[in-house]
Scaffold this active site. Structure first.
Site, short mmCIF file in Angstrom:
data_model
loop_
_atom_site.label_atom_id
_atom_site.label_comp_id
_atom_site.label_asym_id
_atom_site.label_seq_id
_atom_site.Cartn_x
_atom_site.Cartn_y
_atom_site.Cartn_z
N SER A 117 79.26 70.50 33.22
CA SER A 117 80.18 69.36 33.20
C SER A 117 79.53 68.13 32.59
O SER A 117 80.21 67.17 32.28
CB SER A 117 80.59 69.01 34.63
OG SER A 117 81.24 70.08 35.24
N HIS A 138 83.17 73.65 27.70
CA HIS A 138 83.54 73.07 28.99
C HIS A 138 85.00 73.31 29.31
O HIS A 138 85.89 72.71 28.72
CB HIS A 138 83.22 71.55 28.95
CG HIS A 138 83.50 70.86 30.23
ND1 HIS A 138 84.06 69.62 30.30
CD2 HIS A 138 83.31 71.25 31.52
CE1 HIS A 138 84.20 69.25 31.56
NE2 HIS A 138 83.75 70.24 32.31
N GLU A 150 86.57 71.54 26.15
CA GLU A 150 85.72 70.69 25.31
C GLU A 150 84.65 71.59 24.68
O GLU A 150 84.01 72.38 25.39
CB GLU A 150 85.04 69.59 26.14
CG GLU A 150 85.98 68.45 26.51
CD GLU A 150 85.32 67.38 27.37
OE1 GLU A 150 85.65 66.20 27.19
OE2 GLU A 150 84.47 67.72 28.24
N ASN A 188 84.79 63.93 31.53
CA ASN A 188 84.07 63.59 32.77
C ASN A 188 83.40 62.23 32.70
O ASN A 188 83.15 61.61 33.73
CB ASN A 188 83.04 64.67 33.10
CG ASN A 188 83.72 65.86 33.76
OD1 ASN A 188 84.80 65.73 34.32
ND2 ASN A 188 83.10 67.01 33.67
N1 LIG Z 1 84.62 72.57 39.64
C1 LIG Z 1 85.11 72.05 38.54
O1 LIG Z 1 86.16 71.40 38.55
C2 LIG Z 1 84.38 72.26 37.22
C3 LIG Z 1 85.07 72.01 36.02
C4 LIG Z 1 84.42 72.25 34.80
C5 LIG Z 1 83.10 72.69 34.80
N2 LIG Z 1 82.45 72.90 36.00
C6 LIG Z 1 81.07 73.38 35.93
O2 LIG Z 1 81.07 74.78 36.14
C7 LIG Z 1 79.86 75.16 36.79
C8 LIG Z 1 80.19 75.92 38.06
O3 LIG Z 1 80.98 75.10 38.89
P1 LIG Z 1 81.91 75.73 40.03
O4 LIG Z 1 82.91 74.69 40.40
O5 LIG Z 1 82.37 77.08 39.64
O6 LIG Z 1 80.84 75.85 41.23
P2 LIG Z 1 80.86 76.89 42.45
O7 LIG Z 1 80.00 76.26 43.50
O8 LIG Z 1 82.25 77.27 42.80
O9 LIG Z 1 80.16 78.19 41.82
C9 LIG Z 1 78.85 78.22 41.35
C10 LIG Z 1 78.40 79.68 41.36
O10 LIG Z 1 77.13 79.77 40.70
C11 LIG Z 1 76.39 80.75 41.37
N3 LIG Z 1 74.99 80.64 41.07
C12 LIG Z 1 74.07 79.75 41.53
N4 LIG Z 1 72.85 80.02 41.02
C13 LIG Z 1 73.00 81.11 40.22
C14 LIG Z 1 72.11 81.88 39.43
N5 LIG Z 1 70.81 81.58 39.36
N6 LIG Z 1 72.60 82.93 38.75
C15 LIG Z 1 73.90 83.25 38.80
N7 LIG Z 1 74.81 82.55 39.54
C16 LIG Z 1 74.35 81.50 40.25
C17 LIG Z 1 76.71 80.48 42.86
O11 LIG Z 1 76.36 81.59 43.67
C18 LIG Z 1 78.21 80.24 42.78
O12 LIG Z 1 78.95 81.44 42.91
C19 LIG Z 1 79.06 73.88 37.01
O13 LIG Z 1 78.19 73.68 35.93
C20 LIG Z 1 80.15 72.82 37.00
O14 LIG Z 1 79.67 71.55 36.64
C21 LIG Z 1 83.07 72.71 37.20
#
Ligand SMILES: NC(=O)c1ccc[n+]([C@@H]2O[C@H](COP(=O)([O-])OP(=O)(O)OC[C@H]3O[C@@H](n4cnc5c(N)ncnc54)[C@H](O)[C@@H]3O)[C@@H](O)[C@H]2O)c1
Length: 289
Positions: A117, A138, A150, A188
């Site tokens: 993000s 993104h 993005e 963001n």
């Molecule tokens: N939540 C949102 O609205 C959003 C929107 C766009 C982008 N993002 C980005 O997407 C990414 C994930 O966010 P999310 O909301 O899915 O978080 P989340 O907490 O729902 O999921 C993260 C996942 O990553 C896994 N993980 C952690 N370490 C790991 C590793 N070493 N190898 C493999 N998997 C691993 C965790 O077990 C978990 O299942 C982040 O970079 C976040 O910034 C989030």
């Protein structure tokens, strides 16, 4: 693309896997443990069942898309992928370790993309085997509903990587905004300071949660208020993004709201943990302040 690897099977990795499978591509889905990838696949199955009940997908289409998602225990099978998308926790050290490991199996012309993000793409590209084939991709949450992606080339990203990544986003039926590699990119950079400010407003006692959200929903015509949106994104993810904005720019206007830090320290992470600014244990979310 025929085969796409997805690393991280949380909210975003699940949504990305769903749309990629629906677009006809095979998905290799991994997390720290294969059980988490399998659990995510079950969740995607439920999403497909809903789409079938609403007649947005036929049962055959849903079954075929579901079968295209394959949970994997390690990255070795991703040697067959033309694109690997990292969607793990928003921590640079976690992501760098993933790029180093996945980079060992990355095929000679395949692209490694991050769904970060906010973390700078140029900087993370140095942990990939070939920064020319590293890019920011993104997605927005929930991925199956939100129409935007993005695309963020880093300094070293090759033009061919950009055009192949754009073609992939097109194939998913998403609109593209291509941005420079600056902290928070475009959306963001604008959204997170608003959410952070809403938490300052709450912490200073200016208004309660319901009124802050109502003010923005009605007064700004936003579909969700900033605090309900923060719960939806995940308060840990919001805090991580604000910290990246603060640390990479050094600008005090991005300092995280103390109350946001406190909620994360309490494990109140929003919808995903059952409690954030709202309590999600009942039929309707209830504001907690
Ligand atoms: N939540 C949102 O609205 C959003 C929107 C766009 C982008 N993002 C980005 O997407 C990414 C994930 O966010 P999310 O909301 O899915 O978080 P989340 O907490 O729902 O999921 C993260 C996942 O990553 C896994 N993980 C952690 N370490 C790991 C590793 N070493 N190898 C493999 N998997 C691993 C965790 O077990 C978990 O299942 C982040 O970079 C976040 O910034 C989030």
């Amino acid at each position: 693309m025929q085969t796409v690897g997805v690393i991280g099977a949380g909210q975003m990795g699940s949504g990305i896997s769903q749309v990629v499978a629906q677009a006809g591509m095979k998905v290799l889905l991994s997390d720290v443990d294969i059980a988490l990838a399998e659990k995510a696949k079950d969740g995607i199955g439920k999403a497909f069942a809903k789409l079938v009940s609403r007649e947005k997908l036929t049962p055959d289409e849903a079954d075929a898309a579901f079968a295209r998602i394959v949970p994997v225990a390690d990255y070795a099978p991703m040697a067959d992928a033309q694109l690997i998308i990292e969607a793990a926790t928003e921590r640079e050290e976690v992501k760098r370790r993933i790029f180093e490991s996945a980079g060992k199996v990355l095929a000679a012309t395949a692209i490694l993309a991050s769904n970060t993000s906010s973390i700078p793409i140029t900087r993370m590209a140095t942990s990939s085997p070939d920064p020319a084939r590293f890019i920011g991709l993104h997605f927005f949450n929930p991925v199956p509903v939100m129409g935007l992606i993005e695309v963020i080339p880093g300094l070293a990203t090759a033009k061919d990587t950009v055009s192949r990544t754009r073609a992939f986003a097109d194939a998913l039926g998403k609109q593209i905004v291509q941005t420079e590699d600056e902290p928070g990119f475009v959306v963001n950079r604008i959204l997170l300071p608003m959410i952070n400010e809403a938490v300052f407003v709450l912490g200073q006692g200016t208004a309660n949660i319901a009124d802050i959200d109502k003010g923005c929903r009605i007064g700004l015509n936003h579909p969700m208020g900033p605090l309900e949106l923060a719960d939806f994104v995940g308060l840990d993810t919001c805090l991580d993004i604000v910290k990246v904005l603060y640390n990479t720019t050094g600008d005090s206007k991005y300092r995280p709201a103390p109350l946001l830090m406190k909620y994360v320290e309490a494990g109140w992470l929003g919808r995903k943990s059952g409690r954030g600014f709202y309590d999600y244990s009942g039929d309707v979310p209830v504001p907690t302040r």
